[in-house]
Motif scaffolding. Structure first.
Motif, PDB file in Angstrom:
ATOM      1  N   HIS A   1     -11.443  24.465  -7.950  1.00 23.19           N
ATOM      2  CA  HIS A   1     -11.158  23.085  -7.562  1.00 23.19           C
ATOM      3  C   HIS A   1     -11.882  22.781  -6.190  1.00 23.19           C
ATOM      4  O   HIS A   1     -12.703  21.598  -5.954  1.00 23.19           O
ATOM      5  CB  HIS A   1      -9.941  22.810  -7.597  1.00 23.19           C
ATOM      6  CG  HIS A   1      -9.165  22.821  -8.864  1.00 23.19           C
ATOM      7  ND1 HIS A   1      -7.721  22.790  -9.279  1.00 23.19           N
ATOM      8  CD2 HIS A   1      -9.767  22.839 -10.205  1.00 23.19           C
ATOM      9  CE1 HIS A   1      -7.608  22.663 -10.646  1.00 23.19           C
ATOM     10  NE2 HIS A   1      -8.734  22.691 -11.121  1.00 23.19           N
ATOM     11  N   ASN A   2     -11.584  23.681  -5.318  1.00 21.72           N
ATOM     12  CA  ASN A   2     -12.336  23.409  -3.770  1.00 21.72           C
ATOM     13  C   ASN A   2     -13.790  23.302  -4.040  1.00 21.72           C
ATOM     14  O   ASN A   2     -14.546  22.472  -3.557  1.00 21.72           O
ATOM     15  CB  ASN A   2     -11.773  24.556  -3.024  1.00 21.72           C
ATOM     16  CG  ASN A   2     -10.380  24.530  -2.697  1.00 21.72           C
ATOM     17  OD1 ASN A   2      -9.614  23.300  -2.995  1.00 21.72           O
ATOM     18  ND2 ASN A   2      -9.779  25.803  -2.344  1.00 21.72           N
ATOM     19  N   LEU A   3     -14.437  24.404  -4.879  1.00 19.27           N
ATOM     20  CA  LEU A   3     -15.765  24.380  -5.037  1.00 19.27           C
ATOM     21  C   LEU A   3     -16.350  23.159  -5.608  1.00 19.27           C
ATOM     22  O   LEU A   3     -17.243  22.518  -5.370  1.00 19.27           O
ATOM     23  CB  LEU A   3     -16.166  25.436  -5.779  1.00 19.27           C
ATOM     24  CG  LEU A   3     -17.688  25.814  -6.120  1.00 19.27           C
ATOM     25  CD1 LEU A   3     -18.432  25.928  -4.906  1.00 19.27           C
ATOM     26  CD2 LEU A   3     -17.975  27.043  -7.067  1.00 19.27           C
ATOM     27  N   GLU A   4     -15.612  22.696  -6.619  1.00 19.99           N
ATOM     28  CA  GLU A   4     -15.894  21.336  -7.358  1.00 19.99           C
ATOM     29  C   GLU A   4     -15.861  20.317  -6.283  1.00 19.99           C
ATOM     30  O   GLU A   4     -16.793  19.394  -6.554  1.00 19.99           O
ATOM     31  CB  GLU A   4     -14.994  21.133  -8.660  1.00 19.99           C
ATOM     32  CG  GLU A   4     -15.268  19.918  -9.369  1.00 19.99           C
ATOM     33  CD  GLU A   4     -14.292  19.711 -10.644  1.00 19.99           C
ATOM     34  OE1 GLU A   4     -14.314  18.920 -11.241  1.00 19.99           O
ATOM     35  OE2 GLU A   4     -13.492  20.571 -10.736  1.00 19.99           O
ATOM     36  N   ALA A   5     -14.960  20.119  -5.610  1.00 22.44           N
ATOM     37  CA  ALA A   5     -14.675  19.188  -4.571  1.00 22.44           C
ATOM     38  C   ALA A   5     -15.763  19.192  -3.694  1.00 22.44           C
ATOM     39  O   ALA A   5     -16.497  17.990  -3.334  1.00 22.44           O
ATOM     40  CB  ALA A   5     -13.364  18.950  -3.948  1.00 22.44           C
ATOM     41  N   THR A   6     -16.245  20.271  -3.203  1.00 22.45           N
ATOM     42  CA  THR A   6     -17.579  20.515  -2.377  1.00 22.45           C
ATOM     43  C   THR A   6     -18.739  20.060  -3.011  1.00 22.45           C
ATOM     44  O   THR A   6     -19.596  19.299  -2.177  1.00 22.45           O
ATOM     45  CB  THR A   6     -17.189  22.263  -1.644  1.00 22.45           C
ATOM     46  OG1 THR A   6     -16.244  22.677  -1.273  1.00 22.45           O
ATOM     47  CG2 THR A   6     -18.649  22.100  -0.908  1.00 22.45           C
ATOM     48  N   ILE A   7     -18.916  20.460  -4.350  1.00 19.15           N
ATOM     49  CA  ILE A   7     -19.928  19.972  -4.811  1.00 19.15           C
ATOM     50  C   ILE A   7     -20.066  18.448  -4.980  1.00 19.15           C
ATOM     51  O   ILE A   7     -21.234  18.021  -4.972  1.00 19.15           O
ATOM     52  CB  ILE A   7     -20.102  20.808  -6.396  1.00 19.15           C
ATOM     53  CG1 ILE A   7     -20.493  22.382  -6.093  1.00 19.15           C
ATOM     54  CG2 ILE A   7     -21.268  20.203  -6.893  1.00 19.15           C
ATOM     55  CD1 ILE A   7     -20.167  23.059  -7.476  1.00 19.15           C
TER      56      ILE A   7
ATOM     57  N   GLU B   1      -4.575  31.367 -10.739  1.00 23.03           N
ATOM     58  CA  GLU B   1      -4.277  30.313 -10.076  1.00 23.03           C
ATOM     59  C   GLU B   1      -5.135  30.418  -8.557  1.00 23.03           C
ATOM     60  O   GLU B   1      -5.565  29.283  -8.461  1.00 23.03           O
ATOM     61  CB  GLU B   1      -2.739  30.346  -9.733  1.00 23.03           C
ATOM     62  CG  GLU B   1      -1.859  30.006 -10.844  1.00 23.03           C
ATOM     63  CD  GLU B   1      -0.432  29.883 -10.449  1.00 23.03           C
ATOM     64  OE1 GLU B   1       0.055  30.469  -9.138  1.00 23.03           O
ATOM     65  OE2 GLU B   1       0.651  29.812 -11.181  1.00 23.03           O
ATOM     66  N   LYS B   2      -5.307  31.418  -8.131  1.00 26.55           N
ATOM     67  CA  LYS B   2      -6.184  31.625  -6.816  1.00 26.55           C
ATOM     68  C   LYS B   2      -7.716  31.021  -7.287  1.00 26.55           C
ATOM     69  O   LYS B   2      -8.279  30.219  -6.621  1.00 26.55           O
ATOM     70  CB  LYS B   2      -6.137  33.115  -6.328  1.00 26.55           C
ATOM     71  CG  LYS B   2      -6.940  33.145  -5.241  1.00 26.55           C
ATOM     72  CD  LYS B   2      -6.843  34.482  -4.543  1.00 26.55           C
ATOM     73  CE  LYS B   2      -7.664  34.670  -3.438  1.00 26.55           C
ATOM     74  NZ  LYS B   2      -7.618  35.939  -2.698  1.00 26.55           N
ATOM     75  N   LYS B   3      -8.120  31.539  -8.347  1.00 23.57           N
ATOM     76  CA  LYS B   3      -9.555  31.403  -8.899  1.00 23.57           C
ATOM     77  C   LYS B   3      -9.705  29.847  -9.500  1.00 23.57           C
ATOM     78  O   LYS B   3     -10.704  29.101  -8.960  1.00 23.57           O
ATOM     79  CB  LYS B   3     -10.051  32.114  -9.988  1.00 23.57           C
ATOM     80  CG  LYS B   3     -10.134  33.658  -9.749  1.00 23.57           C
ATOM     81  CD  LYS B   3     -10.679  34.461 -10.857  1.00 23.57           C
ATOM     82  CE  LYS B   3     -10.705  35.901 -10.464  1.00 23.57           C
ATOM     83  NZ  LYS B   3     -11.433  36.961 -11.417  1.00 23.57           N
ATOM     84  N   LEU B   4      -8.567  29.228  -9.873  1.00 22.60           N
ATOM     85  CA  LEU B   4      -8.636  27.862 -10.313  1.00 22.60           C
ATOM     86  C   LEU B   4      -8.543  26.925  -8.974  1.00 22.60           C
ATOM     87  O   LEU B   4      -9.200  26.142  -8.924  1.00 22.60           O
ATOM     88  CB  LEU B   4      -7.503  27.648 -11.114  1.00 22.60           C
ATOM     89  CG  LEU B   4      -7.086  26.169 -11.711  1.00 22.60           C
ATOM     90  CD1 LEU B   4      -8.538  25.843 -12.619  1.00 22.60           C
ATOM     91  CD2 LEU B   4      -6.166  26.123 -12.545  1.00 22.60           C
TER      92      LEU B   4
END
Length: 217
Positions: free
Chosen positions: A104-110, A97-100
């Motif tokens: 998600h945060n990385l995807e939003a940043t990208i 869950e932490k990695k997911l």
């Protein structure tokens, strides 16, 4: 005498009867003893079978107790393994869950960076289009300047032939005319003064009465 004989016969009859009864009693006793012996043997046999059965049962109970202990130990170990497995699964789930969430945060940043890059690209395309239009305008102006220069040269040649000026005067007039390269360079500097931030700053300085010198001057 006759009474004695009669009494003797009676006693003899009683004796015979008693002896017969005793014989029957002895035979009955023998049969009872034989039956007792058979009963004792049967009892001993049953007792032996019962003892063996009890021994087998005792061994079975011992084996059952050992099996129960083994099963109890196995159940305890299995429960411990299940608890460890549940703890490991919970840890893996938490890590997943932490990695997911990080993904998600990385995807939003990208996505934000992609949008920003697209906006910058659109802005750059607009600037390039503007520069292209300015460059086309400069080229047209340079063509106009070149045409004017050719026109002035033709006028000068006509005047030279008409007036009959000397070579020295002609060279002086030619030097006074700007060359095509100088005209292009001056036009490009003027365009840079109008489009670049430094040129706009110098333009503002000129508006406030401060002179600005071109490198070509």
């Amino acid at each position: 005498m006759g009474l004695l004989l009669i009494e003797k016969k009676e006693w003899i009859a009683k004796y015979d009867k008693l002896r017969q009864e005793m014989s029957e009693a002895a035979q009955l006793q023998k049969r009872m003893q034989a039956a007792h012996i058979v009963a004792v043997a049967e009892f001993e046999k049953r007792e032996g079978n019962l003892r063996r059965a009890m021994g087998f049962q005792r061994q079975s109970i011992v084996h059952s107790i050992g099996l129960i202990k083994f099963i109890f130990y196995f159940v305890i170990q299995l429960e411990k393994a299940l608890n460890d497995m549940h703890a490991e699964i919970a840890e893996v789930k938490l890590d997943s869950e932490k990695k997911l969430s990080e993904a998600h945060n990385l995807e939003a940043t990208i996505e934000e960076e992609c949008l920003e890059i697209k906006e910058k690209q659109h802005s750059l395309d607009a600037r390039l289009a503007k520069v292209s239009r300015k460059s086309s305008e400069v080229d047209r102006r340079l063509e106009d300047v070149e045409a004017r220069k050719q026109h002035l040269r033709r006028i000068f040649l006509n005047k030279e032939r008409t007036c009959g000026l000397g070579n020295r005067s002609c060279r002086t007039i030619r030097r006074s005319l700007p060359s095509g390269r100088a005209l292009k360079t001056r036009e490009r500097w003027r365009h840079m003064r109008e489009t670049t931030p430094l040129g706009r700053k110098n333009k503002n300085l000129r508006r406030h009465g401060k002179p600005w010198r071109s490198p070509m001057n």
